[in-house]
Write a protein that holds these residues in place. Sequence first.
Motif, PDB file in Angstrom:
ATOM      1  N   LEU A   1     -12.981 -17.327 -11.799  1.00  0.00           N
ATOM      2  CA  LEU A   1     -12.569 -15.921 -11.812  1.00  0.00           C
ATOM      3  C   LEU A   1     -13.769 -14.994 -11.639  1.00  0.00           C
ATOM      4  CD1 LEU A   1      -9.824 -15.912 -14.607  1.00  0.00           C
ATOM      5  CD2 LEU A   1      -9.528 -15.894 -12.122  1.00  0.00           C
ATOM      6  N   SER A   2     -14.931 -15.401 -12.133  1.00  0.00           N
ATOM      7  CA  SER A   2     -16.135 -14.596 -11.933  1.00  0.00           C
ATOM      8  C   SER A   2     -16.524 -14.571 -10.454  1.00  0.00           C
ATOM      9  CB  SER A   2     -17.292 -15.151 -12.770  1.00  0.00           C
ATOM     10  OG  SER A   2     -17.020 -15.040 -14.148  1.00  0.00           O
ATOM     11  N   LEU A   3     -16.380 -15.708  -9.780  1.00  0.00           N
ATOM     12  CA  LEU A   3     -16.648 -15.758  -8.347  1.00  0.00           C
ATOM     13  C   LEU A   3     -15.700 -14.827  -7.587  1.00  0.00           C
ATOM     14  CD1 LEU A   3     -17.109 -19.597  -7.859  1.00  0.00           C
ATOM     15  CD2 LEU A   3     -18.875 -17.878  -7.532  1.00  0.00           C
ATOM     16  N   LEU A   4     -14.442 -14.814  -8.005  1.00  0.00           N
ATOM     17  CA  LEU A   4     -13.469 -13.941  -7.356  1.00  0.00           C
ATOM     18  C   LEU A   4     -13.798 -12.471  -7.609  1.00  0.00           C
ATOM     19  CD1 LEU A   4     -10.845 -13.573  -5.778  1.00  0.00           C
ATOM     20  CD2 LEU A   4      -9.587 -13.803  -7.939  1.00  0.00           C
ATOM     21  N   ALA A   5     -14.222 -12.151  -8.834  1.00  0.00           N
ATOM     22  CA  ALA A   5     -14.584 -10.766  -9.157  1.00  0.00           C
ATOM     23  C   ALA A   5     -15.756 -10.295  -8.310  1.00  0.00           C
ATOM     24  CB  ALA A   5     -14.922 -10.653 -10.645  1.00  0.00           C
ATOM     25  N   ILE A   6     -16.734 -11.164  -8.091  1.00  0.00           N
ATOM     26  CA  ILE A   6     -17.876 -10.800  -7.252  1.00  0.00           C
ATOM     27  C   ILE A   6     -17.419 -10.562  -5.812  1.00  0.00           C
ATOM     28  CG2 ILE A   6     -20.044 -11.652  -6.275  1.00  0.00           C
ATOM     29  CD1 ILE A   6     -20.558 -13.068  -8.911  1.00  0.00           C
TER      30      ILE A   6
ATOM     31  N   VAL B   1      -6.862 -22.338  -8.335  1.00  0.00           N
ATOM     32  CA  VAL B   1      -7.987 -22.708  -7.461  1.00  0.00           C
ATOM     33  C   VAL B   1      -7.673 -22.331  -6.019  1.00  0.00           C
ATOM     34  CG1 VAL B   1      -9.401 -24.580  -6.551  1.00  0.00           C
ATOM     35  CG2 VAL B   1      -8.817 -24.544  -8.971  1.00  0.00           C
ATOM     36  N   VAL B   2      -6.527 -22.796  -5.520  1.00  0.00           N
ATOM     37  CA  VAL B   2      -6.168 -22.507  -4.133  1.00  0.00           C
ATOM     38  C   VAL B   2      -5.984 -21.007  -3.911  1.00  0.00           C
ATOM     39  CG1 VAL B   2      -4.400 -22.818  -2.358  1.00  0.00           C
ATOM     40  CG2 VAL B   2      -5.118 -24.769  -3.742  1.00  0.00           C
ATOM     41  N   VAL B   3      -5.293 -20.341  -4.834  1.00  0.00           N
ATOM     42  CA  VAL B   3      -5.049 -18.902  -4.674  1.00  0.00           C
ATOM     43  C   VAL B   3      -6.361 -18.103  -4.701  1.00  0.00           C
ATOM     44  CG1 VAL B   3      -3.971 -16.864  -5.704  1.00  0.00           C
ATOM     45  CG2 VAL B   3      -2.676 -18.999  -5.505  1.00  0.00           C
ATOM     46  N   PRO B   4      -7.247 -18.284  -5.714  1.00  0.00           N
ATOM     47  CA  PRO B   4      -8.526 -17.557  -5.675  1.00  0.00           C
ATOM     48  C   PRO B   4      -9.383 -17.916  -4.462  1.00  0.00           C
ATOM     49  CG  PRO B   4      -8.122 -18.402  -7.877  1.00  0.00           C
ATOM     50  CD  PRO B   4      -7.089 -19.020  -6.980  1.00  0.00           C
ATOM     51  N   LEU B   5      -9.389 -19.188  -4.079  1.00  0.00           N
ATOM     52  CA  LEU B   5     -10.174 -19.587  -2.908  1.00  0.00           C
ATOM     53  C   LEU B   5      -9.653 -18.913  -1.645  1.00  0.00           C
ATOM     54  CD1 LEU B   5     -12.351 -21.312  -1.580  1.00  0.00           C
ATOM     55  CD2 LEU B   5     -10.703 -23.197  -1.479  1.00  0.00           C
ATOM     56  N   THR B   6      -8.341 -18.891  -1.481  1.00  0.00           N
ATOM     57  CA  THR B   6      -7.749 -18.214  -0.321  1.00  0.00           C
ATOM     58  C   THR B   6      -8.081 -16.728  -0.336  1.00  0.00           C
ATOM     59  OG1 THR B   6      -5.928 -19.814  -0.315  1.00  0.00           O
ATOM     60  CG2 THR B   6      -5.599 -17.765   0.905  1.00  0.00           C
ATOM     61  N   ALA B   7      -7.995 -16.121  -1.517  1.00  0.00           N
ATOM     62  CA  ALA B   7      -8.311 -14.696  -1.640  1.00  0.00           C
ATOM     63  C   ALA B   7      -9.761 -14.426  -1.265  1.00  0.00           C
ATOM     64  CB  ALA B   7      -8.039 -14.218  -3.062  1.00  0.00           C
ATOM     65  N   MET B   8     -10.679 -15.306  -1.678  1.00  0.00           N
ATOM     66  CA  MET B   8     -12.085 -15.119  -1.348  1.00  0.00           C
ATOM     67  C   MET B   8     -12.333 -15.261   0.152  1.00  0.00           C
ATOM     68  SD  MET B   8     -14.352 -16.808  -4.413  1.00  0.00           S
ATOM     69  CE  MET B   8     -13.276 -18.132  -4.936  1.00  0.00           C
ATOM     70  N   ILE B   9     -11.657 -16.221   0.779  1.00  0.00           N
ATOM     71  CA  ILE B   9     -11.813 -16.393   2.226  1.00  0.00           C
ATOM     72  C   ILE B   9     -11.325 -15.148   2.958  1.00  0.00           C
ATOM     73  CG2 ILE B   9     -11.007 -17.705   4.221  1.00  0.00           C
ATOM     74  CD1 ILE B   9     -10.933 -20.183   2.427  1.00  0.00           C
ATOM     75  N   VAL B  10     -10.186 -14.611   2.525  1.00  0.00           N
ATOM     76  CA  VAL B  10      -9.645 -13.403   3.150  1.00  0.00           C
ATOM     77  C   VAL B  10     -10.585 -12.217   2.937  1.00  0.00           C
ATOM     78  CG1 VAL B  10      -7.763 -11.723   3.075  1.00  0.00           C
ATOM     79  CG2 VAL B  10      -7.247 -14.172   2.990  1.00  0.00           C
ATOM     80  N   LEU B  11     -11.098 -12.065   1.714  1.00  0.00           N
ATOM     81  CA  LEU B  11     -11.992 -10.951   1.410  1.00  0.00           C
ATOM     82  C   LEU B  11     -13.279 -11.025   2.223  1.00  0.00           C
ATOM     83  CD1 LEU B  11     -11.558 -10.746  -2.467  1.00  0.00           C
ATOM     84  CD2 LEU B  11     -10.881  -9.011  -0.811  1.00  0.00           C
TER      85      LEU B  11
END
Length: 330
Positions: free
Chosen positions: A101-106, A188-198
């Motif tokens: 979640l910290s990775l996603l926040a960044i 995991v999949v949802v945050p990873l997908t969100a990071m790729i999109v961002l």
Amino acid sequence: MSSSPGIKSQEHVDLMYISIETVIALVSVLGNVLVVLVVCVNPALRNTTFCFIVSLAVADIAVGVLVIPLAIIISLGINTQFYTCLFLSCLLLIITQSSILSLLAIAIDRYLRVKIPTRYSTIVTQGRAYVAVCLGWILSFLTGLVPMLGWNNYDAQGNLSSSREIICEFTAVIRMDYMVYFNFFGWVVVPLTAMIVLYGEIFRVIRQHLNRRAEATCDGDRYYRKELKLAKSLALVVFLFAVCWLPIHIINCITFYCPECYIPKFVTYVGIFMSHVNSALNPMVYAFRIKPFRVTLIQITHHCMLCRPSEPTLCPSSTPALTEKVDVNL
């Protein structure tokens, strides 16, 4: 009585796993303690971006201090009561989840910095960053403690009394449907997908601005070029995140969907320590590529390890830049 070759081979695998995990833990703790120390020492780095980076560093320190030792203990198959083993396993989930979640926040923070550079400082305030960090940790606790609420293997243990001890293994107390459907697909999949999109959107916005050379000012062009350099680092982070975390979850999926499939213990160990090594890589990818951070780290090293006097101020030329919209010099 001599030990069989199979037992000796398994003992060798266990010893190698413990040794590698120990090295990963030491590197992770040392690197992330330096991250926190640099931010504490340099006032210029105490902004919203580094608030999220410190949160990530704290989570990664916990991986080295708690998660890896607990993973080693659980791998040894000690005898404990069911809910003691379950709680230890949940701690692993909580801390590793907070890192994700910290990775996603960044990633969200970097996206807002590129998407709305002129309004970023008014929207992403220090107080809101603290709230986001707290919410991330609360969410990590809630999702990690779900097995304690009943989604566990207690019923699979048969007529197990509350005082009876079991061999503490992660798969003995944590259900695979929780790990696959809830933990992997959901968190995991949802945050990873969100990071790729961002990060993809970050590249698109930066390229769009850089292609408008006729409209671009020198300051604006320089700003987006610096952001492009940072975006390349972020793309590397996404790649390393996927490489480090997907193997163990793929192993969990194979275990869940194909119970008769045999997975060597060595392969499982590789998947586990690859997920842990991500915590040791984060300081190098996120922190040490940022120039003010690197300069401060060098000054701390000279002062503490080489017994040299510190400079009157840390990164004096970087302080003004860090308080404006172009606050990360690479």
